[in-house]
Each structure stands twice: as C-alpha cells, then as structure tokens.
Design a protein around this motif. Sequence first.
Motif, PDB file in Angstrom:
ATOM      1  N   LEU A 176      -1.274  -4.764   6.626  1.00 59.66           N
ATOM      2  CA  LEU A 176      -0.454  -3.570   6.478  1.00 59.66           C
ATOM      3  C   LEU A 176       0.360  -3.630   5.199  1.00 59.66           C
ATOM      4  CD1 LEU A 176       0.821  -3.039  10.106  1.00 59.66           C
ATOM      5  CD2 LEU A 176      -1.079  -1.921   8.945  1.00 59.66           C
ATOM      6  N   LEU A 177       0.405  -2.490   4.511  1.00 60.95           N
ATOM      7  CA  LEU A 177       1.093  -2.369   3.241  1.00 60.95           C
ATOM      8  C   LEU A 177       2.029  -1.172   3.282  1.00 60.95           C
ATOM      9  CD1 LEU A 177      -2.090  -2.779   1.050  1.00 60.95           C
ATOM     10  CD2 LEU A 177      -0.436  -4.560   1.592  1.00 60.95           C
ATOM     11  N   LYS A 178       2.996  -1.177   2.383  1.00 61.68           N
ATOM     12  CA  LYS A 178       3.930  -0.063   2.251  1.00 61.68           C
ATOM     13  C   LYS A 178       3.729   0.557   0.876  1.00 61.68           C
ATOM     14  CE  LYS A 178       8.835   0.965   2.335  1.00 61.68           C
ATOM     15  NZ  LYS A 178      10.173   0.402   2.435  1.00 61.68           N
ATOM     16  N   TYR A 179       3.641   1.877   0.831  1.00 61.54           N
ATOM     17  CA  TYR A 179       3.446   2.594  -0.430  1.00 61.54           C
ATOM     18  C   TYR A 179       4.793   2.802  -1.112  1.00 61.54           C
ATOM     19  CZ  TYR A 179       1.788   6.058  -3.743  1.00 61.54           C
ATOM     20  OH  TYR A 179       1.476   6.731  -4.899  1.00 61.54           O
ATOM     21  N   SER A 182       8.247   6.493   4.242  1.00 63.00           N
ATOM     22  CA  SER A 182       8.573   5.068   4.253  1.00 63.00           C
ATOM     23  C   SER A 182       8.322   4.393   5.602  1.00 63.00           C
ATOM     24  CB  SER A 182      10.034   4.867   3.854  1.00 63.00           C
ATOM     25  OG  SER A 182      10.882   5.517   4.775  1.00 63.00           O
ATOM     26  N   ASN A 183       8.214   5.172   6.675  1.00 66.47           N
ATOM     27  CA  ASN A 183       7.997   4.544   7.982  1.00 66.47           C
ATOM     28  C   ASN A 183       6.521   4.496   8.377  1.00 66.47           C
ATOM     29  OD1 ASN A 183       7.727   7.264   8.371  1.00 66.47           O
ATOM     30  ND2 ASN A 183       8.877   7.352  10.258  1.00 66.47           N
ATOM     31  N   HIS A 184       5.622   4.865   7.480  1.00 67.13           N
ATOM     32  CA  HIS A 184       4.194   4.770   7.739  1.00 67.13           C
ATOM     33  C   HIS A 184       3.580   3.686   6.862  1.00 67.13           C
ATOM     34  CE1 HIS A 184       4.948   8.817   9.359  1.00 67.13           C
ATOM     35  NE2 HIS A 184       4.026   8.454  10.213  1.00 67.13           N
ATOM     36  N   PHE A 185       2.550   3.076   7.382  1.00 71.03           N
ATOM     37  CA  PHE A 185       1.927   1.971   6.673  1.00 71.03           C
ATOM     38  C   PHE A 185       0.504   2.305   6.266  1.00 71.03           C
ATOM     39  CE2 PHE A 185       5.100   0.104   9.489  1.00 71.03           C
ATOM     40  CZ  PHE A 185       5.876  -0.554   8.559  1.00 71.03           C
ATOM     41  N   LYS A 210      -3.316   0.637   5.532  1.00 72.82           N
ATOM     42  CA  LYS A 210      -4.119  -0.508   5.947  1.00 72.82           C
ATOM     43  C   LYS A 210      -5.052  -0.879   4.805  1.00 72.82           C
ATOM     44  CE  LYS A 210      -6.094  -0.286   9.943  1.00 72.82           C
ATOM     45  NZ  LYS A 210      -7.090  -0.043  11.020  1.00 72.82           N
ATOM     46  N   TYR A 251      -4.929   5.562   5.222  1.00 73.05           N
ATOM     47  CA  TYR A 251      -3.646   6.126   5.608  1.00 73.05           C
ATOM     48  C   TYR A 251      -3.901   7.347   6.480  1.00 73.05           C
ATOM     49  CZ  TYR A 251       0.904   8.363   5.401  1.00 73.05           C
ATOM     50  OH  TYR A 251       2.088   8.948   5.750  1.00 73.05           O
ATOM     51  N   ILE A 267       2.034  -0.554  -4.239  1.00 76.92           N
ATOM     52  CA  ILE A 267       2.228  -1.016  -2.867  1.00 76.92           C
ATOM     53  C   ILE A 267       3.016  -2.321  -2.830  1.00 76.92           C
ATOM     54  CG2 ILE A 267       0.162   0.106  -1.956  1.00 76.92           C
ATOM     55  CD1 ILE A 267      -0.188  -3.484  -2.264  1.00 76.92           C
ATOM     56  N   ALA A 287       4.067  -5.084   3.802  1.00 78.12           N
ATOM     57  CA  ALA A 287       4.918  -4.570   4.879  1.00 78.12           C
ATOM     58  C   ALA A 287       5.616  -5.742   5.549  1.00 78.12           C
ATOM     59  CB  ALA A 287       4.087  -3.795   5.883  1.00 78.12           C
TER      60      ALA A 287
END
Length: 64
Positions: free
Chosen positions: A12-15, A27-30, A32, A48, A60, A63
């Motif tokens: 899982l990564l954060k954009y 910000s609360n969605h990840f 893959k 996503y 990215i 997470a």
Amino acid sequence: MAKHTTLKRGQLLKYIGKRWKNLNITSNHFLKFLGYDGSGFADIWVEYQGRLLFISIKEIELAA
C-alpha cells in the motif's frame, strides 16, 4: 520516494503528487502497487479504486 526503493506487489502506498482532473485521490485512500515500468524504477503501475494508473515514483510514499 527514492528511485531505487524496492516495492513488493500489493504494497500500500500514499499518493502525494498533484491532483488530476477527473481523479480525486484523497489522503485517506491508498494505492496498491502492481509493478515497475519495464524501462526502470522511475515510474510504477498502481491500482486505485479499481483503476490502473501509471505514475512517477516521486509522487508516492509508503503508507504507514
């Protein structure tokens, strides 16, 4: 994120990049991680919300 960071499929990564028209990554969605681009480690494929996206690894972070 560093260009040569090793990611594993499904991680899982954060954009953290710019927002796109018609794509609101909050910000609360990840994302893959699916895989690296064939030409190196600069770009990656992610999923996503069921959509496949091709983005720069600079956009990215891992997470927590």
